[in-house]
Scaffold this motif. Structure first.
Motif, mmCIF file in Angstrom:
data_model
loop_
_atom_site.group_PDB
_atom_site.id
_atom_site.type_symbol
_atom_site.label_atom_id
_atom_site.label_comp_id
_atom_site.label_asym_id
_atom_site.label_seq_id
_atom_site.Cartn_x
_atom_site.Cartn_y
_atom_site.Cartn_z
ATOM 1 N N ASN A 1 42.830 53.418 76.380
ATOM 2 C CA ASN A 1 42.440 54.795 76.726
ATOM 3 C C ASN A 1 43.657 55.682 76.942
ATOM 4 O O ASN A 1 43.699 56.823 76.492
ATOM 5 C CB ASN A 1 41.599 54.801 78.006
ATOM 6 C CG ASN A 1 40.163 54.419 77.716
ATOM 7 O OD1 ASN A 1 39.785 54.316 76.566
ATOM 8 N ND2 ASN A 1 39.368 54.211 78.753
ATOM 9 N N LYS B 1 44.935 56.663 73.736
ATOM 10 C CA LYS B 1 44.063 57.594 73.016
ATOM 11 C C LYS B 1 44.087 58.992 73.609
ATOM 12 O O LYS B 1 44.031 59.981 72.906
ATOM 13 C CB LYS B 1 42.610 57.075 73.071
ATOM 14 C CG LYS B 1 42.285 56.076 71.969
ATOM 15 C CD LYS B 1 40.810 55.750 71.925
ATOM 16 C CE LYS B 1 40.352 54.971 73.120
ATOM 17 N NZ LYS B 1 38.990 54.491 73.055
ATOM 18 N N TYR B 2 44.137 59.042 74.944
ATOM 19 C CA TYR B 2 43.899 60.337 75.590
ATOM 20 C C TYR B 2 45.155 60.975 76.197
ATOM 21 O O TYR B 2 45.065 61.762 77.123
ATOM 22 C CB TYR B 2 42.813 60.186 76.669
ATOM 23 C CG TYR B 2 41.531 59.639 76.086
ATOM 24 C CD1 TYR B 2 40.813 60.371 75.154
ATOM 25 C CD2 TYR B 2 41.063 58.380 76.446
ATOM 26 C CE1 TYR B 2 39.661 59.860 74.589
ATOM 27 C CE2 TYR B 2 39.900 57.862 75.895
ATOM 28 C CZ TYR B 2 39.206 58.605 74.962
ATOM 29 O OH TYR B 2 38.070 58.102 74.402
ATOM 30 N N ASP C 1 48.830 57.759 82.757
ATOM 31 C CA ASP C 1 49.219 58.451 81.508
ATOM 32 C C ASP C 1 49.570 59.899 81.826
ATOM 33 O O ASP C 1 49.388 60.369 82.952
ATOM 34 C CB ASP C 1 48.089 58.359 80.475
ATOM 35 C CG ASP C 1 46.822 59.049 80.919
ATOM 36 O OD1 ASP C 1 46.897 60.233 81.273
ATOM 37 O OD2 ASP C 1 45.741 58.399 80.937
ATOM 38 N N PHE D 1 29.438 57.785 78.797
ATOM 39 C CA PHE D 1 29.961 59.034 79.357
ATOM 40 C C PHE D 1 31.211 59.433 78.584
ATOM 41 O O PHE D 1 32.109 58.626 78.371
ATOM 42 C CB PHE D 1 30.295 58.868 80.843
ATOM 43 C CG PHE D 1 30.695 60.162 81.460
ATOM 44 C CD1 PHE D 1 29.742 61.038 81.937
ATOM 45 C CD2 PHE D 1 32.033 60.534 81.509
ATOM 46 C CE1 PHE D 1 30.112 62.260 82.469
ATOM 47 C CE2 PHE D 1 32.408 61.750 82.038
ATOM 48 C CZ PHE D 1 31.436 62.609 82.523
ATOM 49 N N LEU E 1 34.095 62.567 78.365
ATOM 50 C CA LEU E 1 34.593 63.759 79.036
ATOM 51 C C LEU E 1 34.504 64.961 78.101
ATOM 52 O O LEU E 1 34.025 66.016 78.455
ATOM 53 C CB LEU E 1 36.041 63.486 79.425
ATOM 54 C CG LEU E 1 36.704 64.432 80.362
ATOM 55 C CD1 LEU E 1 35.869 64.602 81.597
ATOM 56 C CD2 LEU E 1 38.078 63.920 80.731
ATOM 57 N N ASP F 1 36.213 63.602 72.014
ATOM 58 C CA ASP F 1 37.100 62.472 72.312
ATOM 59 C C ASP F 1 36.883 61.275 71.396
ATOM 60 O O ASP F 1 37.763 60.872 70.657
ATOM 61 C CB ASP F 1 36.897 62.001 73.756
ATOM 62 C CG ASP F 1 37.799 62.783 74.692
ATOM 63 O OD1 ASP F 1 38.589 63.599 74.193
ATOM 64 O OD2 ASP F 1 37.690 62.569 75.911
ATOM 65 N N SER F 2 35.652 60.741 71.481
ATOM 66 C CA SER F 2 35.430 59.502 70.764
ATOM 67 C C SER F 2 35.295 59.730 69.279
ATOM 68 O O SER F 2 35.569 58.860 68.480
ATOM 69 C CB SER F 2 34.195 58.806 71.310
ATOM 70 O OG SER F 2 34.483 58.453 72.624
ATOM 71 N N GLY G 1 36.205 55.936 70.041
ATOM 72 C CA GLY G 1 35.924 55.239 71.307
ATOM 73 C C GLY G 1 34.523 54.678 71.280
ATOM 74 O O GLY G 1 33.714 55.008 70.410
ATOM 75 N N THR G 2 34.253 53.841 72.233
ATOM 76 C CA THR G 2 32.929 53.206 72.291
ATOM 77 C C THR G 2 32.137 53.714 73.476
ATOM 78 O O THR G 2 30.958 53.471 73.589
ATOM 79 C CB THR G 2 33.088 51.696 72.458
ATOM 80 O OG1 THR G 2 33.787 51.469 73.686
ATOM 81 C CG2 THR G 2 33.844 51.105 71.299
ATOM 82 N N THR G 3 32.798 54.391 74.392
ATOM 83 C CA THR G 3 32.265 54.782 75.709
ATOM 84 C C THR G 3 31.767 53.567 76.488
ATOM 85 O O THR G 3 30.983 53.697 77.407
ATOM 86 C CB THR G 3 31.123 55.821 75.614
ATOM 87 O OG1 THR G 3 30.016 55.205 74.994
ATOM 88 C CG2 THR G 3 31.524 57.059 74.873
ATOM 89 N N LEU H 1 35.267 51.808 79.878
ATOM 90 C CA LEU H 1 35.360 51.931 81.337
ATOM 91 C C LEU H 1 34.210 51.211 82.060
ATOM 92 O O LEU H 1 34.438 50.589 83.097
ATOM 93 C CB LEU H 1 35.449 53.411 81.746
ATOM 94 C CG LEU H 1 36.782 54.078 81.362
ATOM 95 C CD1 LEU H 1 36.784 55.542 81.775
ATOM 96 C CD2 LEU H 1 37.954 53.346 81.990
#
Ligand code: ADP
Length: 476
Positions: free
Chosen positions: A378, A381-382, A406, A424, A426, A430-431, A436-438, A441
């Motif tokens: 993450n 990625k972010y 980060d 979820f 943000l 993003d994904s 991403g898979t969400t 987290l």
């Protein structure tokens, strides 16, 4: 046949002798008679002896009338009581029989047959009553202990007559609602979707799955089964209500998960297909080929992460994960997690701050590595390319805590808790853009909880976020 052991409470000796004589005339049964001349004497006998029946005169030296009856009843609550009184008081007789006396005999009226039959029947009646009471208690226990709501409603008026404690809690009712509230008032007027389709098949019992309304107006999905019956001249309806919230949520989660996963798989698969087709059609120079292969490798990693996270999360959700605990050194977890991000594919500067001298702690190495990998993934990625990412571990007497910091956009404080929920995101993009898979987290949180620990996020200064995973030093 066993002798009948009778306690006679009678202060008038000639009456006691007469009773004894009358009992002797019964050839069918033998009686063992214990005679007490007062309540005080009766109390002593009752404390030491075992009796089948009590025959009591209501004019005793230490109590008379109703008081005498009440006191004997209190002394021998489990024994059949037969009144043997000199008073031919019909009203009193009816009242005392209503209060639990088995019978009311007037002295001098009737013979040995009447006395003996009354005594024998009183014992039989009492035993039958005890059996009924025992059954009633069993049904009452079942009714009270049942975790589903049970309601009994009058079919003509629709009003709820009786409800068990689980039903009261389920609907948020009080006993004052009984006889007033109609069952129809607990039904949701408009059934929100989607309880008619696939979810209604969740409940294999064939009952109706429908939304119910609590007293405060909130709705919950429930499996409702009804049955009609007749009690004397009243038509009643029995309703059993099972709260299906958890099952419906689990079903929704499953559907959302499937949807999200199919969607997320499409992105890397499309990229992989595109690249392979391009490479098949156009042979490329080695340098360019390597770049494309790295991109394809990245997409493969993304797919692998998706499948791995999903499988693991599903196992957690179904309670199938058993931790394989072992003594762990934190720096080994960090290095194992870092291996996933091969230097060639790294776009950030990852710094590890973890002493090799930190105390060992017990945990599941594979799962902890996976949790740290997710946090690192993450952070990569972010946060902007080339920015710094810190993986730091600290230990105190109670916990070993892994933190990944980060320099990205960070997480607004108000959603710090929600961010650990499945699906979820943000920012919507993003994904989509970052792949991403969400599920990352939620998996980190599930791993932390399974270890008896916790996971959280906090703002990092001057920008970015710090995701932490704290694992207790000792097993929970
Ligand atoms: P994903 O696979 O989509 O990253 P996660 O469960 O790992 O799923 O994260 C859920 C969402 O939380 C992400 O889609 C992203 O919006 C946000 N998020 C996670 N980590 C960070 C981070 N380090 N910085 C900013 N946002 C993050």
């Amino acid at each position: 046949m066993r002798d009948i052991h009778l306690l006679l409470i009678e202060d008038h000796r000639p009456d006691a002798i007469l009773v004894q004589e009358l009992l002797r005339e019964d050839f069918a049964r033998r009686y063992r008679l214990t005679h007490a001349e007062s309540l005080a004497a009766a109390e002593k006998h009752l404390a030491t002896g075992r009796f089948d029946v009590v025959l009591v005169d209501l004019g005793l030296p230490d109590a008379i009338g109703r008081e005498a009856f009440d006191r004997v009843k209190a002394l021998a609550p489990h024994l059949p009581l037969v009144i043997h009184s000199g008073l031919a008081d019909e009203e009193l007789a009816i009242e005392l029989v209503g209060q639990g006396a088995q019978d009311y005999l007037v002295k001098g009226e009737g013979d040995s047959r009447l006395l003996c039959r009354t005594i024998r029947y009183s014992i039989e009646r009492r035993q039958a009553l005890d059996t009924i009471r025992e059954k009633e208690e069993q049904y009452h226990l079942l009714f009270s202990a049942e975790t589903d709501g049970i309601l009994i409603c009058d079919r003509d008026s629709g009003r709820i007559q009786e409800i068990n404690p689980a039903g009261l809690e389920l609907y948020g009712l009080s006993r004052n609602d009984l006889g007033v509230l109609k069952f129809s008032e607990l039904q949701a007027q408009d059934q929100p979707p989607p309880l008619s389709g696939e979810e209604s098949g969740l409940w294999a019992g064939g009952e109706n799955l429908q939304y119910q309304r609590r007293r405060d107006g909130t709705l919950f999905p429930a499996a409702v089964s009804c049955g009609n019956f007749q009690l004397r001249n009243q038509s009643l309806q029995g309703v059993i209500v099972r709260d299906m919230t958890e099952l419906v949520n689990a079903q929704r989660l499953k559907e959302e998960m499937l949807q999200a996963i199919s969607h997320e798989m499409r992105t890397p698969l499309t990229a992989l297909l595109g690249y392979t087709e391009m490479l098949l059609d156009n042979p490329l120079p080695e340098q360019e080929l390597a770049t494309h292969l790295w991109t394809m490798h990245g997409e493969c990693l993304r797919l692998a992460e998706l499948v791995e996270n999903q499988l693991e999360l599903v196992s957690f959700l179904s309670g199938k994960v058993e931790l394989e605990r072992q003594a762990i050194e934190a720096y080994q977890v960090c290095h194992a997690a870092l291996l996933k991000f091969s230097p060639g594919s790294r776009t950030h500067r990852i710094q590890i701050d973890c002493s090799e001298n930190l105390p060992h702690f017990r945990g599941d190495f594979r799962l902890l590595r996976m949790a740290v990998e997710n946090l690192l993934s993450n952070a990569l990625k972010y946060s902007p390319a080339d920015s710094r990412i810190d993986l730091a571990v600290q230990a105190n007497s109670s916990h070993t805590t892994f933190c990944v910091t980060d320099r990205g956009e960070g997480i607004p404080a108000e959603i710090c808790d929600q961010i650990f929920n499945a699906f979820f995101r943000l920012r919507h993009w993003d994904s989509r853009t970052l792949g991403g898979t969400t599920l990352g987290l939620p998996l980190v949180k599930a791993i932390a909880l399974a270890h008896g620990g916790s996971a959280w996020v906090e703002p990092a200064a001057p920008r970015g976020s710090r995701f932490c995973l704290a694992i207790p030093c000792s097993d929970p």
